[in-house]
Design a protein around this motif. Structure first.
Motif, PDB file in Angstrom:
ATOM      1  N   ILE A   1       6.053 -48.690 -13.755  1.00 23.17           N
ATOM      2  CA  ILE A   1       5.259 -47.486 -13.570  1.00 23.17           C
ATOM      3  C   ILE A   1       3.843 -47.908 -13.225  1.00 23.17           C
ATOM      4  N   LEU A   2       3.370 -47.437 -12.103  1.00 24.90           N
ATOM      5  CA  LEU A   2       2.041 -47.824 -11.644  1.00 24.90           C
ATOM      6  C   LEU A   2       1.009 -46.877 -12.242  1.00 24.90           C
ATOM      7  N   ASP A   3      -0.122 -47.408 -12.602  1.00 27.02           N
ATOM      8  CA  ASP A   3      -1.210 -46.547 -13.049  1.00 27.02           C
ATOM      9  C   ASP A   3      -1.728 -45.736 -11.872  1.00 27.02           C
ATOM     10  N   GLU A   4      -2.005 -44.445 -12.131  1.00 26.78           N
ATOM     11  CA  GLU A   4      -2.537 -43.566 -11.078  1.00 26.78           C
ATOM     12  C   GLU A   4      -3.755 -44.199 -10.401  1.00 26.78           C
TER      13      GLU A   4
ATOM     14  N   ARG B   1      -0.698 -36.965  -5.913  1.00 26.37           N
ATOM     15  CA  ARG B   1      -0.603 -37.216  -7.354  1.00 26.37           C
ATOM     16  C   ARG B   1       0.195 -36.161  -8.108  1.00 26.37           C
ATOM     17  N   VAL B   2       0.683 -35.137  -7.401  1.00 25.88           N
ATOM     18  CA  VAL B   2       1.628 -34.222  -8.037  1.00 25.88           C
ATOM     19  C   VAL B   2       2.887 -35.013  -8.444  1.00 25.88           C
ATOM     20  N   TRP B   3       3.311 -35.943  -7.606  1.00 29.62           N
ATOM     21  CA  TRP B   3       4.522 -36.724  -7.936  1.00 29.62           C
ATOM     22  C   TRP B   3       4.356 -38.244  -7.766  1.00 29.62           C
ATOM     23  N   ARG B   4       3.260 -38.705  -7.178  1.00 32.29           N
ATOM     24  CA  ARG B   4       3.030 -40.134  -7.004  1.00 32.29           C
ATOM     25  C   ARG B   4       2.098 -40.645  -8.108  1.00 32.29           C
ATOM     26  N   PRO B   5       2.070 -41.939  -8.403  1.00 36.89           N
ATOM     27  CA  PRO B   5       2.952 -42.963  -7.866  1.00 36.89           C
ATOM     28  C   PRO B   5       4.394 -42.739  -8.326  1.00 36.89           C
TER      29      PRO B   5
END
Lengths: 455, 455
Positions: free
Chosen positions: B7-10, B73-77
């Motif tokens: 999981i990547l940090d935003e 950023r609604v669904w990424r990363p």
């Protein structure tokens, strides 16, 4: 740019489920045997030992087995989102957060308990699980879980949904489960009903009876339930525990916690870890709101009394808010909310004043779902739209009063298998159903007789 | 317990798109005007200025506007998953990773470019976008993007899909778009075709023509394309850039990068940032495999030549692998792979030997999809099943050779709207289609005449 999404590190995922029974101000009433009317465990032919133990445990935290945590990590931790676009659209000072459970393979929170139940049954040598499903969210979640733990799975799907929603059935088959329409010819109760009424469309209460008979009649099979019971609600508390850490990251504590309720498990999953703070006096003013359909309003209209969990009386009798086990809810699209009763834990906490309930009509829930899709992007399950409706109503109250409350709701699942319901709404064909006090009075006539000491 | 999910940090999300044109060993051939056959920009009545600029840019990195990042950023990363269960099932020493793009509101990678295109058009004063869609993945993504940037959206959906897949249409309507079956009476090309052939079922190449005419004929409208063009592929490079950081977290660099190709955008999105390392000599041995259907095998069977992007010749002529713009692919369930051509960037890199291609038959792709669902849990789009098929084949080769290669593939979307295809497979009714060299020869007869200097 403000953060919109709070992503928890995998390392911070909860290692234990939270058991609210440790913190209840009064203990839960017992279950009663449907035959003897004596306090009873869950029937051992239906439930394995560990599940039975968890159902009545008073331990505050119960360890999540490594094997279960490992599968959780296919999609967990789930994200917490700040609904900035919805806030802006509503022009509300409220801060709206949602815990997003759509990302599981089955598309909802349901696998949180399906995985645990499949694991414990496998461990105790069970070969096969039987269950019922309404719209198919639960059946597909158990099918997924059984495949991962190499168990056979048989799902009795309420016939009206089986015919209307073939895609959920195919999903179960994709995961290797067997799915039949209920009433079916595979059980005696099913054959008896079909002999009397070949066109019977089934109900959730009746499908439970079929799934229970299936498990009672085979040594290799146990039964699995997707909501209502204590262990099921407890398995869902990974949701709320994650959300607490994520709300901390966001720097807010919710003033209001909202979820839709059918049996009560997604709401409980989010709410109970926060409820602990209320029960222990740490956060006295948090409000908890359970959103239910006006057409199946167990919490807002039903009495708090003893009733059967299923139509045929194979499951134990529980004390709960109920419309009567013979109550037949109208065919609202939120199939997961069409249950006559309510989880004993939720019922108990509602009775004690810790949970409020709001009933909302179908059309208003889809209006809310469309607003959500057009601001936040995600297309929500009809059940989830009930939580969104109540959230929007609370946010609009904040607009009136000017209060910048923090609202947290659970986005329990996506609506990808419910697009015909959206079409019905968009084309103006969706209807609301009146609730009939008379019909409820009628169905309450068949409540079981209970010995005086339990009344 | 090993990590299954990266999981990547935003905060580490890419702030720029990667433009492979900066690193190509030879520049891309130009586009030619379908009338004059002279080198041309994208037609300005169809594409706004910034999009046109990006299409031909040689800058290595192009900044992602804040407004676009905010919606990403609604669904990424998105997550990177290690497919431990699939590896175990295959008993392979290979390490399999997949970049998971299902979590966007529309259910695939497509919104990565839809959001960017909607943003730039809005910024330049456009009020309305027109587009075409096959199975509906792209149309629903643009509908979603337009709603968020307050643009009207008109989608021409290939009639055979419009009739077979009503749920994708309802999804578009849920986001407020207008969707009609193509050929439609809303355009002159559509009316002309219907006059000749009222029962024509449409094709992607023809729907493009209708969407282009729509944009040509209205001052308030531009056209939007969901694959093939350089700017579209570039917008998808957020996928590969994230994946590079996540593979670093996992401690592996891929030996093989795999994706399905129709127009080529999801494959490019994952592959191009890794391709940079190959083009610049940093990682010379990485293999890139494009998976296409045996029934529509532009890369494996088509010539590398100049062809029209659409049936009516409104879009520019491009040099690409093509089966001929009049080629009519059979009705495979992977609607997103039914395009006669291939992205110029992918074609160019394949011609130069940087990309391999594998064609796989439909039944084998669904067999792979079922294996994936029963091990990793997720139910994949028919398109994605092509990538899974090739991944499994590569992993099985590793089993034979004993090589512990690292394989990375892109899981481009979910199959929630494709369950009838799964039913078809599970019931043994799914068919494979032969590819006819004769039919291709026939359709290649209508390739446009090109001035000698471009041959």
């Amino acid at each position: 740019m403000d953060k919109t999404k709070y992503i928890l590190d995998e390392k911070k995922m909860p290692t234990h489920w939270y058991n609210v029974q440790a913190d209840l101000p009064e203990p839960l009433p017992p279950y009663l045997h449907p035959g003897t009317k004596e306090p009873t465990r869950l029937p051992p032919p239906l439930f394995c030992e560990e599940i039975n133990k968890q159902e009545f445990s008073k331990e505050r935290y119960i360890e999540i087995p490594d094997e279960v945590q490992e599968v959780y990590r296919v999609w967990r931790p789930t994200v917490l989102q700040r609904a900035y676009r919805l806030e802006k659209f509503l022009d509300t000072p409220a801060k709206i957060y949602y815990k997003y459970e759509d990302s599981s393979p089955a598309g909802s929170h349901k696998p949180n308990t399906a995985i645990a139940q499949a694991y414990y049954n496998k461990k105790e040598g069970v070969k096969r699980l039987s269950t019922e499903t309404g719209a198919g969210q639960w059946g597909s979640s158990l099918a997924f879980a059984c495949k991962l733990f190499d168990l056979e799975c048989k799902v009795y799907m309420v016939k009206v949904s089986y015919n209307q929603k073939p895609y959920r059935r195919i999903m179960m088959e994709t995961w290797g489960a067997k799915c039949v329409a209920s009433p079916s010819i595979d059980t005696k109760v099913g054959r008896d009903l079909l002999a009397k009424d070949p066109n019977n469309n089934g109900s959730l209460g009746f499908a439970i009876s079929e799934a229970c008979e299936d498990a009672f009649s085979r040594d290799d099979t146990k039964y699995s339930l997707g909501s209502v019971l204590n262990h099921v609600l407890m398995h869902q508390t990974v949701i709320g525990q994650e959300a607490m850490l994520q709300m901390e990251m966001a720097g807010h504590y919710p003033d209001v916690v909202i979820g839709c309720v059918g049996g009560g498990s997604n709401f409980a999953g989010l709410a109970l870890p926060f409820m602990k703070d209320k029960l222990t006096g740490k956060k006295k003013n948090t409000r908890f709101i359970a959103a239910e359909p006006t057409s199946c309003p167990s919490l807002t209209k039903g009495p708090y009394t003893w009733d059967l969990g299923d139509v045929a009386g194979m499951a134990p009798i529980a004390k709960m808010y109920t419309l009567g086990h013979d109550f037949m809810p109208p065919p609202v699209h939120a199939g997961g909310l069409r249950y006559h009763g309510m989880a004993p834990v939720i019922s108990h906490l509602a009775k004690l004043g810790f949970i409020e309930a709001k009933a909302v009509p179908q059309i208003a829930t889809f209006e809310a779902g469309i607003t959500f899709a057009r601001t936040e992007g995600f297309i929500s399950a009809p059940e989830t739209n009930h939580a969104i409706r109540v959230t929007i109503d609370e946010a609009l109250k904040c607009k009136e009063t000017g209060e910048a409350k923090t609202i947290l709701f659970i986005h329990s699942g996506h609506g990808h298998f419910d697009m015909s319901a959206y079409e019905s709404y968009l084309s103006g064909k969706l209807v609301d159903y009146d609730f009939s006090d008379e019909a409820m009075k009628e169905s309450l006539k068949t409540l079981p007789e209970i010995p005086a000491q339990f009344k």
